[in-house]
Design a protein around this motif. Sequence first.
Motif: not given
Lengths: 766, 161
Positions: A361, A180, A743
């Motif tokens: 996360q 993330t 992400l």
Amino acid sequence: MKVLNVVGQRVPMHDAAAKITGQAQYTDDLVLPGMLFGKLVRSTVAHGRIKSIDVSKAKALPGVKGVITGMDIPDRVYGIVPKAKDEHALAREKVRYIGDEVAAVVAIDQETAEEAARLITVEYEELPAVFDPLDAIKEGAPLVHENTPGNVSAQIHKEFGDLEAGFAASDYVFEDSYYTHAQNHAPMEPHAALASYDALNGDLTLWSGTQIPYFLKRNLSTTLVIPEQNIRVIKPKVGGGFGQKIDMFAKDFCACWFAKELGRPVKFLYDREEVFQSTRQRHPMYLTLKTGVSKEGKIIAQKITAHADGGAYNSTAPLMITLSCFFVMIPYKIENLVYEGYHVYTNKPVGGAMRGHGIPQPRFAIERQIDQIAKRIGVDASEMRLLNAIEAGEPHPAGFIINTCGFADSVREASKAIGWAEKRGKLPFGRGVGIACASFPSGVANMSHLASGCVVQLSSEGRVSVLSGAADIGQGAETVIAQIVAERVGVPMEDVHITAADTGLCPLDAGTFGSGVTVRAGNAALNAANDIRAQLFPVVAEALGCEVDEIEAANRLFWVRDDPDRSVGMRDILRQYQYIDRSLPIVGRGAWVPPADSATTLLTNNGNLSPNYSFMTQAAEVEVDLETGRVNVIKVLTAHDCGQPINPMLVEGQLEGSILGGIGYALYEDSTCIDGQQHNPSFLDYGFPTMMELPEMEGIHIDTDDPIGPFGAKEAGEGTQLAPAPAIVNAIADAIGVDFDRLPVTPDMILAALKKQREEAAGEAR
Amino acid sequence: MGAKRILTLNVNGDDYEVVCAPNTTLLEALREKAFLTGTKRGCDLGACGACTVLMDGEAILSCITLAVEAEGRSIRTIEGVSDGGELSPLQQAFVDHGALQCGFCSPGFIMSATELLAENPHPERAEIQRRLAGNLCRCTGYVKIVEAVEAVAQGAEGGAR
């Protein structure tokens, strides 16, 4: 939901009119006579030793009133977590990221201050720098802080059950890795501070856009070496925080230092680039999950390894990694569990608390992996979540006490509402649905300095004045507290006037973080209002000829519960109170601290992390544009157990805001940093969701009535930020059959994945 | 920087004489020289809409408009929207619908929405979204802002002023 008069009602924020007319005062709106303007000089290198700083030209510029470097102020470090303090207001020997503060100037106006800042030249000896936590932990990596070998400044290792036996007993074991990225809080109001000093009394006053006035006061005292009783921190209106204003910054310390040295008020205002570069951001994190499951999808054992990219300083490091760890133990029941987490220094902007604080996360990783595992072993992803759902009252491995839990219901309701049975795996290619789940604490227990206090004053004319330490940053904390007091004292909202977050007037409060304000400061307000009742109700009982516990109160009226015709008004009661020679105003005091076995730290000890826990399942429906790779989030719905909402309208506002933040986190918001240099530190380049990206939204209230929260309330501020991103990425997987493990999921990634998919299909066809 | 000179800015019907440099923005003139601080500084880059004011009825970004450009024009700021102590119907709708949280973006939204409703008193949802997309809000998720504007557009809160 319980029916009450003020609590539970859709009451507008008490300061809504002030805000909507532009009368509300934020820090930068304040002007004091003789005020000077400050500007900071920031490092242009990612890692370097300061060889020299030449301030002579700046000092000589007409209008400049002061210039300081790190060597001119006390050698004291600050930090929000007492044992993790590692930051100087201005760097002394070394700079550790591009944007680190090295000098400060003040002048008679902003232009002159900026000109002076440009005239300061700093000579650096550049040092090798490190930009990735996985590089930073390698042997021989440059040390961001010499006293921290391996660059690991906080770590946690928790072990429950027997991990290896659990894996051995599992039908399947899967290992997957996730990443993330950095998201910026991007509050609309840039950070600002204004300080003034009274030379006669030695009193320092700081107006600061802060979420933590009392922590800030303490840190000002220790770093600037001024007694705490001489410092008053006042929080004006704050234009959004989301955790970024949990920290304190060079602006606060430098404004105070100059105000004291020069005897004139001093203001510092950060520009937007400084907000992006030199305040805080959500920690990027590498996560590896090894998960053992039964063939039905029951999670038997799980090992999670996390490396958080902390950037150059600690900020909340130990707390962040602790929260990250403890919230993998909820909302699923995992008997054999190991979490290993590391907070790693790099030469980058600093990670800090951001809505969800270390939890989004691992939530992304866990919720993604559940979907992937469900697909691999051929079970339904919604059923698998239900199979592992935690329930209220069960013994918890880490010692959480979960009195109320609407989690399983939230999975069922969200799945039903999104049309799981009809849509999952059944929509046309490019369209899909996904769900993800989460739980969040209503503030953190078991740590020091987490008490809230409240004083309620009932005047002879019936005005109710509330003093609370709680820091309203726009979420409506003051309104919620006023509602609680109004409900208990028995008056309408317009009779209640709240003054909050002024350390010179208000009782101690921990501040706004961990989504704990409603439960903690709300309970303190409830206790203070109950103290008013304890003093007032004997007089009411006498007037009505009843017992104290028979009295009902609302709208300035008191009556006998079973005989409402026997009633008396507030004014009459206050007059009678005076006649019997009791002193007015009536002052009620209250305090509240989360129940905990001992004041300890969860970094090393287990225990009940929070007074109560919210639960939610969020479901998304998306459409992927196969030509452009763009994802259109069509609908996001949330089945939400936040206990009894004190103000449903404000709860909805929190939920809707988190969903947009979650869309940004999932799809495009990315604070890009290459070789230590941020590449998009502006609203134009960063880009967070606008009104055009607004999906259809729906909230489903899962009704629970928590025994600890005031009027049954639990947190509603942060938890809903956890699941939107994994729900959206799970929906993308359903839409196009691609399992993204990092992400944000950008159009480029989607187009590349679709291309690969087509090539593989063509390969198979051949 | 160039020589400063005295500008006369007509703001909310009043003439303000302010000393400005050629590069002084309208936002700086309003906030720092006329002390009309309801107009907010969010980005200084024309990207967030917090500084929106009306110039001759048109919504503009005061942070990327020079003060000199505003001379001889009619400026309306958030301070000129409410009628004395009374909220405009749009402001009242924002309050009633919970269409604000921290409030920092709210003045800009009110100015943009005031312009929109003056041009089209009954916009559809899509037009509201398109016309207000230049105003950023980080708190509300925009839902209640759209609903508040819709309420006024549909007459539930009376017309815009």
